[in-house]
Write a protein that holds these residues in place. Structure first.
Motif, PDB file in Angstrom:
ATOM      1  N   VAL A 212       0.857  -1.183   0.000  1.00 20.12           N
ATOM      2  CA  VAL A 212       0.000   0.000   0.000  1.00 20.12           C
ATOM      3  C   VAL A 212       0.891   1.230   0.000  1.00 20.12           C
ATOM      4  O   VAL A 212       2.012   1.181   0.521  1.00 20.12           O
ATOM      5  CB  VAL A 212      -0.945   0.010   1.225  1.00 20.12           C
ATOM      6  N   ALA A 214       0.849   5.759   0.272  1.00 18.88           N
ATOM      7  CA  ALA A 214       0.121   6.999   0.547  1.00 18.88           C
ATOM      8  C   ALA A 214       0.916   8.153  -0.041  1.00 18.88           C
ATOM      9  O   ALA A 214       2.121   8.256   0.175  1.00 18.88           O
ATOM     10  CB  ALA A 214      -0.054   7.194   2.052  1.00 18.88           C
ATOM     11  N   PRO A 231      -6.928   7.974   5.807  1.00 14.51           N
ATOM     12  CA  PRO A 231      -6.527   7.580   4.453  1.00 14.51           C
ATOM     13  C   PRO A 231      -7.329   8.298   3.368  1.00 14.51           C
ATOM     14  O   PRO A 231      -6.801   8.546   2.270  1.00 14.51           O
ATOM     15  CB  PRO A 231      -6.787   6.068   4.437  1.00 14.51           C
ATOM     16  N   ILE A 236      -4.330   7.025  -1.914  1.00 16.58           N
ATOM     17  CA  ILE A 236      -3.962   5.690  -1.446  1.00 16.58           C
ATOM     18  C   ILE A 236      -4.013   4.721  -2.622  1.00 16.58           C
ATOM     19  O   ILE A 236      -4.997   4.676  -3.367  1.00 16.58           O
ATOM     20  CB  ILE A 236      -4.912   5.201  -0.337  1.00 16.58           C
ATOM     21  N   PRO A 240      -5.727  -0.907   1.299  1.00 19.93           N
ATOM     22  CA  PRO A 240      -5.881   0.010   2.426  1.00 19.93           C
ATOM     23  C   PRO A 240      -6.000  -0.695   3.772  1.00 19.93           C
ATOM     24  O   PRO A 240      -5.818  -0.077   4.822  1.00 19.93           O
ATOM     25  CB  PRO A 240      -7.180   0.762   2.089  1.00 19.93           C
TER      26      PRO A 240
END
Length: 253
Positions: A212, A214, A231, A236, A240
């Motif tokens: 994942v 960000a 998030p 993203i 998640p």
């Protein structure tokens, strides 16, 4: 530990961010104003928390190497605005004076001793910079006067959080995963989660695809890892659920 600011710069930033914190408190409608980013807290609670923390860490650094920290000062902060701000300024100056006298390599107790951040005055100074930085955001939010964070400080804040709060030899209790953080300012970080624990590392060009990732500004990423953003506030990509597990993970449990 990932590359961080010089010790002298950390001390300067503690002073600068603390001045910004005090200005936000003075500009707020009152000490009973709620702090939206700290549910259940008033602005008075926030000032008392930060000031007590500055005093406690000053005592920790002054004590030097120890198996346990000294007790926190149980005295309550004054509730009148001017007296409270003077008490906080005194708390902050006590910490700065203690750090200057100790020097960056002075060993001391820290709760992050098993991680990447050093258990010394440098590690304490870096942690307190970002404690004050984020709580200044909290105070500004309560006052309705949120100001942009210095980008270079926010960038170091993301790295510091991974070094200190997300660094542990406790085994990750889920399938191994990697988390990538990408700042719009051009910095990126990797957090590896597996049976050996959680360990931050610079993100290289040949790194494997993340479980994942960000992406946001340095300030957004810092506020995210500190629990001020969700998030949904960032870009993203990937699974998640890894973030959901990381946010709720308590390695000491």
């Amino acid at each position: 530990m990932t590359e961080s600011l010089e010790f002298s710069a950390l001390l300067r930033l503690i002073g600068e961010r603390s001045a910004a914190f005090g200005s936000a408190v003075a500009a707020a409608p009152g000490l009973d104003a709620p702090v939206p980013s700290c549910p259940g807290w008033t602005l008075f609670d926030l000032v008392q928390h930060l000031g007590t923390g500055q005093r406690w860490w000053a005592a920790i650094v002054a004590a030097g190497p120890a198996e346990a920290p000294p007790a926190k000062d149980a005295a309550k902060a004054p509730r009148e605005l001017d007296a409270l701000l003077a008490w906080y300024a005194e708390s902050n100056e006590l910490l700065l004076r203690t750090l200057r006298e100790a020097g960056p390599e002075r060993a001391c107790w820290t709760w992050w001793s098993a991680g990447v951040s050093p258990a010394n005055a440098r590690g304490v100074a870096r942690r307190r910079v970002h404690e004050v930085l984020v709580h200044t955001y909290d105070a500004q939010l309560a006052a309705g006067t949120v100001q942009p964070m210095p980008a270079d400080v926010a960038l170091d804040g993301v790295a510091e959080f991974l070094d200190t709060c997300n660094s542990t030899p406790a085994a990750w209790p889920h399938e191994a995963a990697t988390v990538h953080y990408h700042a719009a300012e051009g910095r990126s970080w990797l957090l590896a989660l597996d049976g050996t624990g959680a360990w931050p590392a610079p993100l290289t060009n040949d790194a494997a695809p993340a479980s994942v990732s960000a992406t946001g500004t340095a300030e957004q990423l810092l506020l995210f890892v500190w629990g001020r953003l969700t998030p949904g506030d960032l870009k993203i990509e990937g699974d998640p659920q890894v973030f959901e597990r990381l946010i709720t993970w308590e390695p000491g449990e």
